[in-house]
Design a protein around this motif. Structure first.
Motif, PDB file in Angstrom:
ATOM      1  N   LEU A  80       0.806  -1.144   0.087  1.00 57.85           N
ATOM      2  CA  LEU A  80       0.088  -0.007  -0.043  1.00 57.85           C
ATOM      3  C   LEU A  80       1.022   1.134  -0.046  1.00 57.85           C
ATOM      4  CD1 LEU A  80      -2.650  -1.091   2.396  1.00 57.85           C
ATOM      5  CD2 LEU A  80      -2.840  -0.987   0.080  1.00 57.85           C
ATOM      6  N   GLY A  81       2.014   1.184   0.634  1.00 61.03           N
ATOM      7  CA  GLY A  81       2.925   2.298   0.688  1.00 61.03           C
ATOM      8  C   GLY A  81       3.295   2.634  -0.765  1.00 61.03           C
ATOM      9  N   GLY A  82       3.852   1.602  -1.238  1.00 66.33           N
ATOM     10  CA  GLY A  82       4.316   1.606  -2.965  1.00 66.33           C
ATOM     11  C   GLY A  82       3.388   2.396  -3.805  1.00 66.33           C
ATOM     12  N   LEU A  83       1.857   2.007  -3.569  1.00 66.93           N
ATOM     13  CA  LEU A  83       1.009   2.490  -4.452  1.00 66.93           C
ATOM     14  C   LEU A  83       0.793   4.023  -3.860  1.00 66.93           C
ATOM     15  CD1 LEU A  83      -1.793  -0.410  -4.200  1.00 66.93           C
ATOM     16  CD2 LEU A  83      -0.578   0.498  -6.278  1.00 66.93           C
ATOM     17  N   ASP A  84       0.769   4.191  -2.617  1.00 70.15           N
ATOM     18  CA  ASP A  84       0.962   5.749  -2.275  1.00 70.15           C
ATOM     19  C   ASP A  84       1.728   6.705  -2.908  1.00 70.15           C
ATOM     20  OD1 ASP A  84      -0.137   8.110  -0.822  1.00 70.15           O
ATOM     21  OD2 ASP A  84       1.211   7.516   0.902  1.00 70.15           O
ATOM     22  N   LYS A  85       3.083   5.937  -2.755  1.00 70.80           N
ATOM     23  CA  LYS A  85       4.294   6.699  -3.719  1.00 70.80           C
ATOM     24  C   LYS A  85       3.800   6.849  -5.036  1.00 70.80           C
ATOM     25  CE  LYS A  85       7.979   5.224  -0.419  1.00 70.80           C
ATOM     26  NZ  LYS A  85       8.904   4.447  -0.326  1.00 70.80           N
ATOM     27  N   GLU A  86       3.293   6.011  -5.721  1.00 72.41           N
ATOM     28  CA  GLU A  86       2.848   6.303  -7.142  1.00 72.41           C
ATOM     29  C   GLU A  86       1.790   7.152  -7.408  1.00 72.41           C
ATOM     30  OE1 GLU A  86       2.072   2.738  -9.669  1.00 72.41           O
ATOM     31  OE2 GLU A  86       3.117   1.449  -8.235  1.00 72.41           O
ATOM     32  N   ALA A  87       0.637   7.132  -6.519  1.00 74.96           N
ATOM     33  CA  ALA A  87      -0.149   8.479  -6.271  1.00 74.96           C
ATOM     34  C   ALA A  87       0.597   9.573  -6.195  1.00 74.96           C
ATOM     35  CB  ALA A  87      -1.324   7.887  -5.490  1.00 74.96           C
ATOM     36  N   MET A 130      -6.747  -2.878  -1.732  1.00 70.14           N
ATOM     37  CA  MET A 130      -7.659  -2.572  -0.336  1.00 70.14           C
ATOM     38  C   MET A 130      -8.485  -4.076  -0.374  1.00 70.14           C
ATOM     39  SD  MET A 130      -6.956   0.129   0.786  1.00 70.14           S
ATOM     40  CE  MET A 130      -8.670   0.631   1.624  1.00 70.14           C
ATOM     41  N   ARG A 131      -8.818  -4.806  -1.264  1.00 68.16           N
ATOM     42  CA  ARG A 131      -9.667  -5.757  -1.203  1.00 68.16           C
ATOM     43  C   ARG A 131      -8.719  -7.127  -0.548  1.00 68.16           C
ATOM     44  NH1 ARG A 131     -12.358  -4.242  -5.997  1.00 68.16           N
ATOM     45  NH2 ARG A 131     -10.725  -5.480  -7.243  1.00 68.16           N
ATOM     46  N   GLU A 132      -7.719  -7.219  -0.931  1.00 71.21           N
ATOM     47  CA  GLU A 132      -6.770  -8.193  -0.953  1.00 71.21           C
ATOM     48  C   GLU A 132      -6.209  -8.036   0.396  1.00 71.21           C
ATOM     49  OE1 GLU A 132      -3.922  -8.448  -4.135  1.00 71.21           O
ATOM     50  OE2 GLU A 132      -5.383  -9.245  -5.366  1.00 71.21           O
ATOM     51  N   THR A 133      -6.045  -6.826   1.079  1.00 71.44           N
ATOM     52  CA  THR A 133      -5.128  -6.494   2.358  1.00 71.44           C
ATOM     53  C   THR A 133      -6.420  -6.438   3.536  1.00 71.44           C
ATOM     54  OG1 THR A 133      -5.420  -4.059   2.020  1.00 71.44           O
ATOM     55  CG2 THR A 133      -3.445  -5.647   1.610  1.00 71.44           C
ATOM     56  N   ALA A 134      -7.787  -6.630   3.002  1.00 70.71           N
ATOM     57  CA  ALA A 134      -8.937  -6.401   4.149  1.00 70.71           C
ATOM     58  C   ALA A 134      -8.558  -7.537   5.106  1.00 70.71           C
ATOM     59  CB  ALA A 134     -10.151  -6.524   3.418  1.00 70.71           C
ATOM     60  N   ILE A 210     -15.837   1.042   1.946  1.00 75.84           N
ATOM     61  CA  ILE A 210     -17.065   0.050   1.848  1.00 75.84           C
ATOM     62  C   ILE A 210     -16.937  -0.796   0.620  1.00 75.84           C
ATOM     63  CG2 ILE A 210     -19.553  -0.333   1.881  1.00 75.84           C
ATOM     64  CD1 ILE A 210     -19.930   2.108   3.282  1.00 75.84           C
ATOM     65  N   ILE A 211     -16.674  -0.183  -0.529  1.00 69.10           N
ATOM     66  CA  ILE A 211     -16.472  -0.881  -1.967  1.00 69.10           C
ATOM     67  C   ILE A 211     -15.317  -1.694  -1.969  1.00 69.10           C
ATOM     68  CG2 ILE A 211     -16.205  -0.368  -4.283  1.00 69.10           C
ATOM     69  CD1 ILE A 211     -17.711   2.065  -3.880  1.00 69.10           C
ATOM     70  N   ASN A 212     -14.184  -1.339  -1.299  1.00 67.10           N
ATOM     71  CA  ASN A 212     -12.843  -2.097  -1.546  1.00 67.10           C
ATOM     72  C   ASN A 212     -12.562  -2.834  -0.457  1.00 67.10           C
ATOM     73  OD1 ASN A 212     -12.315  -0.411  -3.723  1.00 67.10           O
ATOM     74  ND2 ASN A 212     -11.312   1.361  -2.514  1.00 67.10           N
ATOM     75  N   THR A 213     -13.285  -2.813   0.784  1.00 73.72           N
ATOM     76  CA  THR A 213     -12.855  -3.648   1.840  1.00 73.72           C
ATOM     77  C   THR A 213     -14.078  -4.589   2.143  1.00 73.72           C
ATOM     78  OG1 THR A 213     -11.694  -1.614   2.701  1.00 73.72           O
ATOM     79  CG2 THR A 213     -12.210  -3.700   4.301  1.00 73.72           C
ATOM     80  N   TYR A 214     -15.358  -4.276   1.881  1.00 72.84           N
ATOM     81  CA  TYR A 214     -16.486  -5.192   2.132  1.00 72.84           C
ATOM     82  C   TYR A 214     -17.244  -5.419   0.863  1.00 72.84           C
ATOM     83  CZ  TYR A 214     -15.594  -3.104   6.800  1.00 72.84           C
ATOM     84  OH  TYR A 214     -14.849  -2.758   7.834  1.00 72.84           O
ATOM     85  N   PRO A 215     -16.510  -6.473  -0.080  1.00 73.67           N
ATOM     86  CA  PRO A 215     -17.419  -6.733  -1.250  1.00 73.67           C
ATOM     87  C   PRO A 215     -18.688  -7.310  -0.995  1.00 73.67           C
ATOM     88  CG  PRO A 215     -15.612  -8.116  -0.881  1.00 73.67           C
ATOM     89  CD  PRO A 215     -15.519  -7.070   0.254  1.00 73.67           C
TER      90      PRO A 215
END
Length: 547
Positions: A80-87, A130-134, A210-215
């Motif tokens: 998630l930190g790597g994705l934050d750096k990309e953003a 987000m879904r895979e790290t829930a 909600i969308i990414n964590t609770y499918p």
């Protein structure tokens, strides 16, 4: 031989000059659809929302004790930190282009296409992460609760500005960074609360969790719809563009939802809110007309159809004004000796009369197109339009002029028709017209509320009932319409009668000559099946309309 170079140079120059207009037209069409400034604002909004979501999700993972070991590349916090750096990197590139545009410096417009593709790809990867790290975030609620409690005490004067940061700004850190049963309902309520206070970015971040964590959450369909509503309620140009995209994505995911017709109408209202005067960009009006026609075609029995038809009439009025302005330009050019004929005006006026039969200034258009045919020495065509003007608009300012033209041609002056327009509509007054020109707006019927979220902070909308009902629409909500219509003929299998017969009895068979035409049905054997009454595939409910 000596002319070979001259010929080759001429051919190359011709090809180059022929290719330039194609490139310029392509770029102009792209800029006309969505301006570069609007595209930049859309990307900035998406990237900032992604960063807020990632920062909140990594807060709980960073609080977990790793025992002094260096985390691997597959560690959720590292991912998630790597994705934050990309953003953050993409956001910097977008801000660089934005700065060049504000300083009127030159930049490559094609870079916007690459950035938009990169932002879309990053958005998809963030949602997957987000879904895979829930599950990992669900395993460590206690550590995050302790950390967030300590940080909340450090809130300062500016703690209300950034909701997902350090110190007292982590108001929803526990809900976002950890996963627990029933947390989706709490997130939905908090997101709705923030949306009512016009904190749209914060509410979108909570809905996205909600969308990414609770499918599997029952709140997921309406959470996606609420995100689109927050963009619509925000109301800026870039927000309306994102609202249209979000509504379209929602319809793609949930095409048979009971709110599909409401969303279809809201997509048209997005374009109507961007619609300006007829002498300006007409593309929003054309898109709104397309959306409204799709609504009528897909939902012919919707309770919203009267509202759809009212909006369609207003949009077509704006388009007709645009076509009339173009026709008037061709008309005036001829009389100022800047055009050799009136063919351009004739084609515009003729198209306007065919496409917009309810245009409020139709009488003027009929008179002007009749004048063009008089100038072109085609009295038969001119007579047709003058007679229609006298017959259908007897009380207009152009009726007497049309009668004079008919008398000059020697044609008959018809009597008014029974269904003629008795009172011609009047335009805006002087002051109102000036204010419309200054504001660049056109009168239109648009509901500024979202589909499920209203602008009122007191509630009383659909989303309030959804929260009470556990994430679904109330039972008394009408499920009309369905996107199906009855077949041309009854295709259901015929019932087979079961009769008791003796085992030793003989079966009697009678032969009848075949009749010409389609095969008959048991309803009326004397009539072919094509004339039999049909049964709809899905009968509509007997009562009730949408609240």
């Amino acid at each position: 031989m000596r002319f070979r170079r001259v010929v080759m140079f001429t051919l190359c120059a011709g090809l180059a000059l022929g290719a330039l207009p194609v490139r310029s037209v392509t770029v102009a069409a792209r800029q006309q659809s969505v301006a570069p400034q609007q595209r930049i604002e859309v990307m900035r909004s998406k990237l900032e929302t992604l960063r807020r979501t990632l920062n909140a999700a990594t807060a709980g993972l960073n609080a977990k004790d790793t025992g002094g070991k260096k985390p691997s590349a597959d560690d959720p916090a590292v991912r998630l930190g790597g994705l934050d750096k990309e953003a953050s990197k993409l956001l910097g590139e977008v801000n660089d282009i934005r700065g060049k545009q504000e300083r009127s410096e030159r930049y490559d417009v094609g870079a916007l296409d690459k950035l938009e593709a990169a932002v879309t790809d990053l958005d998809n990867r963030v949602q997957a992460a987000m879904r895979e790290t829930a599950g990992v975030r669900r395993d460590a609620p206690a550590a995050q609760t302790k950390t967030s409690t300590a940080t909340k005490k450090k809130g300062g004067f500016f703690s209300w500005i950034f909701p997902f940061g350090g110190g007292g700004k982590d108001k929803y850190a526990d809900e976002v960074s950890t996963v627990a049963p029933g947390r989706d309902r709490q997130l939905f309520e908090d997101a709705t609360h923030e949306a009512r206070k016009d904190n749209f970015e914060e509410s979108r971040a909570l809905y996205s969790v909600i969308i990414n964590t609770y499918p599997d959450s029952p709140f997921l369909p309406l959470a996606k719809l609420a995100i689109a509503d927050t963009f619509y309620l925000e109301g800026t140009t870039s927000a309306l563009i994102q609202a249209g995209q979000a509504y379209q994505d929602w319809v793609t995911f949930f095409p048979t939802h009971p709110l599909s017709d409401d969303v279809c109408l809201k997509q048209a209202e997005v374009e109507m809110r961007r619609m300006g005067l007829a002498d300006r960009d007409i593309s929003p009006a054309r898109k709104a007309e397309q959306r409204l026609k799709v609504c009528i075609q897909d939902f012919p029995k919707s309770s919203l159809r009267p509202e759809i038809e009212v909006r369609l009439r207003e949009v077509q009025e704006n388009e007709a004004d645009h076509d009339k302005d173009v026709g008037d330009q061709y008309f005036n050019k001829y009389y100022t000796h800047h055009a050799q004929n009136l063919k351009g005006a004739q084609s515009r006026y003729r198209e306007l009369l065919e496409k917009y039969p309810h245009y409020s200034r139709r009488a003027e258009v009929l008179y002007r197109i009749g004048i063009t045919y008089v100038e072109e020495e085609e009295p038969d065509e001119a007579t047709k339009y003058f007679q229609e003007l006298v017959r259908m608009h007897p009380n207009s300012d152009y009726a007497d002029k049309a009668k004079e033209k008919l008398a000059a041609i020697g044609a008959q002056v018809p009597d008014p028709a029974p269904d003629a327009v008795q009172e011609e509509p009047t335009g805006p007054g002087l002051m109102k017209g000036i204010m419309q020109q200054i504001a660049g707006t056109v009168p239109k019927t648009v509901n500024n509320d979202g589909v499920i979220i209203s602008r009122s902070s007191k509630g009383g909308d659909i989303i309030e009932d959804v929260i009470k009902n556990g994430g679904t629409l109330p039972d008394n909500y009408n499920t009309l319409p369905v996107k199906r219509t009855g077949p041309a003929r009854d295709v259901r299998p015929l019932p087979t009668a079961t009769t008791k017969t003796d085992a030793g009895a003989k079966k009697e068979v009678t032969l009848e000559p075949t009749r010409p035409g389609a095969p008959s049905t048991p309803a009326d054997p004397s009539k072919p099946a094509a004339t039999q009454p049909t049964t709809p595939a899905t009968p509509p409910p007997g009562n009730g309309v949408k609240p």
